[in-house]
Design a protein around this motif. Sequence first.
Motif, PDB file in Angstrom:
ATOM      1  N   GLY A   5     -50.771  22.158 -26.627  1.00  0.00           N
ATOM      2  CA  GLY A   5     -50.452  20.922 -26.030  1.00  0.00           C
ATOM      3  C   GLY A   5     -51.763  20.267 -25.422  1.00  0.00           C
ATOM      4  N   ASN A  23     -41.463   5.433 -24.796  1.00  0.00           N
ATOM      5  CA  ASN A  23     -42.583   6.448 -25.469  1.00  0.00           C
ATOM      6  C   ASN A  23     -42.457   6.588 -26.718  1.00  0.00           C
ATOM      7  N   ILE A  42     -43.520  13.604 -21.121  1.00  0.00           N
ATOM      8  CA  ILE A  42     -44.860  13.867 -21.553  1.00  0.00           C
ATOM      9  C   ILE A  42     -45.516  12.541 -21.796  1.00  0.00           C
ATOM     10  N   ILE A  44     -48.200  10.225 -23.410  1.00  0.00           N
ATOM     11  CA  ILE A  44     -49.209  10.379 -24.316  1.00  0.00           C
ATOM     12  C   ILE A  44     -50.041   9.128 -24.310  1.00  0.00           C
ATOM     13  N   THR A  53     -51.918  14.433 -24.807  1.00  0.00           N
ATOM     14  CA  THR A  53     -50.651  14.658 -24.420  1.00  0.00           C
ATOM     15  C   THR A  53     -51.019  15.309 -23.142  1.00  0.00           C
ATOM     16  N   HIS A  66     -44.541  20.088 -23.929  1.00  0.00           N
ATOM     17  CA  HIS A  66     -45.782  19.598 -24.296  1.00  0.00           C
ATOM     18  C   HIS A  66     -46.533  20.130 -25.536  1.00  0.00           C
ATOM     19  N   THR A  69     -44.682  18.243 -28.557  1.00  0.00           N
ATOM     20  CA  THR A  69     -45.011  16.847 -28.830  1.00  0.00           C
ATOM     21  C   THR A  69     -46.362  16.798 -29.496  1.00  0.00           C
ATOM     22  N   ASN A  70     -47.242  17.839 -29.020  1.00  0.00           N
ATOM     23  CA  ASN A  70     -48.616  17.555 -29.716  1.00  0.00           C
ATOM     24  C   ASN A  70     -48.535  17.951 -31.083  1.00  0.00           C
TER      25      ASN A  70
END
Length: 180
Positions: A5, A23, A42, A44, A53, A66, A69-70
């Motif tokens: 992340g 988002n 999170i 961004i 992130t 985390h 999402t990355n």
Amino acid sequence: MSRIGNRVLKIPAGVEVKFDENNTVIIKGLKGELRQSFSPLIAISLEEDGLVTKRTNEIKHTKQLHGTTNSLLSGMLIGVSVGYKVELDIVGVGYRAALAGDKINLSLGYSHPIAYQIPKGVTVEIPKPIKIIVSGIDKQLVGQVCAEIRAYRKPEPYKGKGIKYSDEKIIRKEGKSAGK
């Protein structure tokens, strides 16, 4: 601490990143456009180094999101710039595939042929009747299409017949041994 992340994602040349409400991230590149909504937990942001992130709190669920999402953002950046390609091999006597418009006709040893409808956003090539190449910009969709095609006849462990990924190693079992 999430190492995945915390990495900064470099934006390739020719790729444009936009942010929308709720988002949502829109990434445009040479191959196409991908849109994904992410959790508001999170944050961004676009910095001079690339995409970053950050977590809004230290709750376990937020920490789990985390890295995810990355990784999803990384997959989107690679998809719109380079794309994804997966190769499937068909092993077995009489097993073959043929392309007919937007369908794949599979002959896999059943009493009937199988017609698989190719979804939008994915291109399929069949250079040989025993090789299928699936490509597209969405990593998840390419993987899902390959998994669905492979599920029609998974490779069996005795002779290795079926549909397998080209880099997959089938662990073979020994057959019956004759009586003494």
